[in-house]
Scaffold this motif. Sequence first.
Motif, short mmCIF file in Angstrom:
data_model
loop_
_atom_site.label_atom_id
_atom_site.label_comp_id
_atom_site.label_asym_id
_atom_site.label_seq_id
_atom_site.Cartn_x
_atom_site.Cartn_y
_atom_site.Cartn_z
N PHE B 410 0.91 -2.27 9.09
CA PHE B 410 0.91 -0.87 8.30
C PHE B 410 2.13 -0.42 8.23
CE2 PHE B 410 -3.18 -2.19 10.14
CZ PHE B 410 -4.27 -1.70 9.25
N ASP B 411 2.65 -0.10 7.13
CA ASP B 411 3.80 0.95 6.67
C ASP B 411 3.41 2.32 6.49
OD1 ASP B 411 5.18 -1.17 7.40
OD2 ASP B 411 5.73 -1.79 5.19
N LYS B 412 2.08 2.61 6.34
CA LYS B 412 1.58 4.05 6.08
C LYS B 412 0.71 4.53 7.10
CE LYS B 412 1.87 3.46 1.24
NZ LYS B 412 0.95 3.53 0.07
N PRO B 413 0.78 5.81 7.74
CA PRO B 413 -0.24 6.48 8.26
C PRO B 413 -1.56 6.41 7.80
CG PRO B 413 1.22 8.24 7.58
CD PRO B 413 1.69 6.70 7.00
N ASN B 414 -2.55 7.04 8.48
CA ASN B 414 -3.91 7.19 8.05
C ASN B 414 -4.59 6.07 7.31
OD1 ASN B 414 -2.09 9.76 7.11
ND2 ASN B 414 -4.16 10.29 7.92
N ARG B 415 -4.21 4.89 7.27
CA ARG B 415 -4.57 3.37 6.97
C ARG B 415 -5.36 2.60 7.81
NH1 ARG B 415 -3.87 3.06 1.18
NH2 ARG B 415 -2.95 4.99 0.72
N PHE B 416 -5.13 2.83 9.06
CA PHE B 416 -5.75 1.95 10.12
C PHE B 416 -6.73 2.89 10.81
CE2 PHE B 416 -6.01 -0.19 14.57
CZ PHE B 416 -6.86 -1.13 14.08
N ILE B 417 -8.08 2.54 10.50
CA ILE B 417 -8.95 3.57 10.90
C ILE B 417 -10.05 2.77 11.97
CG2 ILE B 417 -10.94 4.94 9.83
CD1 ILE B 417 -8.49 5.74 8.57
N THR B 418 -9.79 3.54 13.13
CA THR B 418 -10.42 2.80 14.21
C THR B 418 -10.89 3.78 15.17
OG1 THR B 418 -10.53 0.60 15.56
CG2 THR B 418 -8.62 2.11 15.61
N SER B 419 -12.04 3.22 15.88
CA SER B 419 -12.53 4.05 16.90
C SER B 419 -11.74 3.81 18.35
CB SER B 419 -14.13 3.95 17.24
OG SER B 419 -14.46 4.61 18.43
N GLY B 420 -10.72 4.46 18.54
CA GLY B 420 -9.85 4.29 19.70
C GLY B 420 -10.21 4.51 20.93
N GLY B 421 -10.55 5.76 20.98
CA GLY B 421 -11.02 6.31 22.27
C GLY B 421 -12.46 5.98 22.76
N LEU B 422 -13.26 6.18 21.96
CA LEU B 422 -14.77 6.04 22.43
C LEU B 422 -15.08 4.26 22.31
CD1 LEU B 422 -17.15 7.59 23.73
CD2 LEU B 422 -18.08 7.52 21.40
N GLY B 423 -14.44 3.75 21.54
CA GLY B 423 -14.69 2.33 21.38
C GLY B 423 -16.03 2.19 20.54
N THR B 424 -16.41 2.69 19.55
CA THR B 424 -17.96 2.92 19.08
C THR B 424 -18.16 1.55 18.33
OG1 THR B 424 -17.48 5.17 18.90
CG2 THR B 424 -19.49 4.23 17.86
N MET B 425 -19.06 0.74 18.47
CA MET B 425 -19.21 -0.51 17.51
C MET B 425 -20.28 0.05 16.79
SD MET B 425 -20.42 -3.32 20.60
CE MET B 425 -21.01 -4.46 19.18
N GLY B 426 -20.11 -0.23 15.66
CA GLY B 426 -20.96 0.16 14.20
C GLY B 426 -20.33 1.21 13.61
N PHE B 427 -18.85 1.90 14.00
CA PHE B 427 -18.02 2.64 13.52
C PHE B 427 -17.69 2.24 12.10
CE2 PHE B 427 -13.71 4.13 12.57
CZ PHE B 427 -14.05 5.66 12.38
N GLY B 428 -17.22 1.05 11.95
CA GLY B 428 -16.33 0.52 10.98
C GLY B 428 -16.94 0.62 9.64
N PHE B 429 -18.16 0.02 9.40
CA PHE B 429 -18.73 0.10 7.92
C PHE B 429 -19.04 1.40 7.42
CE2 PHE B 429 -22.83 -1.27 5.77
CZ PHE B 429 -22.22 -1.32 4.53
N PRO B 430 -19.70 2.23 8.10
CA PRO B 430 -19.71 3.70 7.59
C PRO B 430 -18.42 4.55 7.45
CG PRO B 430 -20.93 3.31 9.60
CD PRO B 430 -20.45 2.20 9.09
N ALA B 431 -17.68 4.18 8.14
CA ALA B 431 -16.08 4.89 7.91
C ALA B 431 -15.77 4.29 6.68
CB ALA B 431 -15.47 4.57 9.13
#
Lengths: 163, 574
Positions: B410-431
């Motif tokens: 990644f060369d730009k911010p706001n592009r890698f979208i991940t649940s880092g703190g809570l670690g929520t499975m199921g986050f990726g598709f609706p996000a």
Amino acid sequence: MRHIISILMENEPGALSRVVGLFAQRNYNIETLNVAPTEDPTLSRLTVTTVGDDRVIEQITKHLNKLIDVVKLVDLTEGNHIERELMMVKVKALGAARDEVKRTADIFRAQIVDVTPSLYTVQITGDAGKLDAFLQAMAPVGILEVARTGVSGIARGDKVLSL
Amino acid sequence: MELLSGADMIARFLQDEGVEYIYGYPGGAALHIYDALFRQDKVKHILVRHEQAATHAADGYARASGKPGTVLVTSGPGATNAVTGIATAYMDSIPMVVLCGQVMSHLIGDDAFQETDIIGVTRPIVKHSFSIRHPSEIPEVLKKAYYLASTGRPGPVVVDIPKDMTAPTERYEYVYPKKVKMRSYNPVTRGHTGQIKKAVELMLKAKRPVFYTGGGVVTGRACEGLTDLVKQLGFPITTTLMGIGAFPQSDDQCLGWLGMHGSYESNMAMHHADLVIAIGARFDDRVTNNTSKFCPTAKIVHVDIDPSSVSKTVRADVPIVGPAASVINEMISLVQGKEIAHPEALGEWWQKIDSWRDERRGKLYEPSEPGEALKPQEVIEAVCKITRGEAFVTTDVGQHQMFAAQYYHFDKPNRFITSGGLGTMGFGFPAAMGIKKSYPQDDVVCITGEGSFQMMMQELSTCKQYGIGVKIVNLNNGSLGMVRQWQDLNYKSRHAHSYMESLPDFQKLIEAYGFTAIKVERHEDLEPALERAFADNNELVFLDIYVDPREHVYPMQVPLGAMRDMLLSKTERT
């Protein structure tokens, strides 16, 4: 070490539960808690005594400050302060003990505020240590019930906790 | 003067606030609001299939755009279904406003139908919450909600709205409050100048410095400033998982990201540094490993907008409370025209870092051969290539998440979208849905696994309804990969419930919704499948990619060790 933290917060529903919840949520400890509105009806003053090392107390005050309902706070134990707690105790007062309770109450500058043929209700104010000492003195007579308000406090001198 | 019902005020406020999309699901207590939304067309409501998806979609939008996401749910189960998404946003400091219907005021506390004390339930996972007590307060409370959500350290705000507050018969004056003031909330606007000077002095004198920056730089919109500062000083930089892209990863000064599965060179550099400059990062346990062994020779500068983050887990030598952007700008102006004191030491530091880089070069994983099952790492590299490293990449949680972070660049911010703190499975598709809706021209890729995807796959229906063309890359290893990895390492490979028997035929499943799915079983099938998948930007395509289930994520920090204590493969460790 024991700290007394006084908080001015919005007199809003739920504000108290946020403060109490914070202590539970972050595994901090509440020894006493005391809360009432101030002269400004939109503000409540909450005083909490808690125990922790400097690092823990720093985190507690930072997290309390972060709560949106908390307007201002002070750790009274950082400076000279006056600490008071009010306690009402029902003790057995029969026979010789009746005089003994009265005498001890006088020594502690406590007042007997209610009387029945068999018991006294004693009211006493002071810091937590004094109240503990009074309870110790009353133990042989027989303590029936204790109601303590929890610690309230205020800084000595010109320092004022207000908006 | 305009008289509006509470429900109309909400719809009107959302328009005036510039909210474009709102994600939600109707129900009894929210029906007046839904009716008001129906009677206007500026704010578009996206109907999800589960309230958790509404929060993740709004969250994804917020992470991509930097603006608060908006969610509308009904009382009781509607609100409790949103809880995981609210907690996800809270842990990663994502601005979000969640409007919850509530039973009528006079029924509160009576255990009424669909009643939950959602203020109580969400109390530990919100920045703040409000209960509406009179319809006339709606405009101001909503303004406060958006203000709180998006300023200072951002976070989710819940607004509980009893049904009678939105009754169509009761009308009150509506004025859009352009500004709100709260006497108890004054986020800092700049750092302490003396402390910033002290930090810069340390920076100029450092021999083995490293920047360690986090999500706060991204949410604080300080990425350009950060890049300038790091470039001027010529120091190495590592970011947290949440901070990925704040500094271009293709730049030589970037060591990648750090922590449990961070790059070898990042973790080594942190361990050996004499100065760590932390900005908008919170010394999370997945970063520091054992705090008592953390960066033993380093002084620590810690810049954060949240005072409670500073010295929370690791004591800062120079604490600076302030917004990343303004502190960085002050640092830049102090650094300008000054020379660093030990350029030769910095040169040696870079040599050391380059030697760490060389040690691992070409050893990260063993690529597959034609005829074999793919390695998950090479799938991510191929996805990065076909999207030119420019896609919005969302992930779920587990091995695929770590591989995505390691092998997509990644060369730009706001592009890698991940649940880092809570670690929520199921986050990726609706996000991903939430992002695609607001960035229709961009590639939005959800990298997931068959475990995570099944937690939110009902949203295929939402994508069908609104024609949301996200790409889903399912790294299918037939097991809960990260759980399995830990079981391999710590439980003698006793795979307790980490495998998925009876996986669905994903191809049929996806086709049932009218979308295309491509099954990729061997090395040589990947490229054509990717080309097909990314041919049309507006088409939802699901890639079911069978990857080697034995693969582990490395490096992996050794529990209770220092930053430098890592497993590098199944047989090597530092």
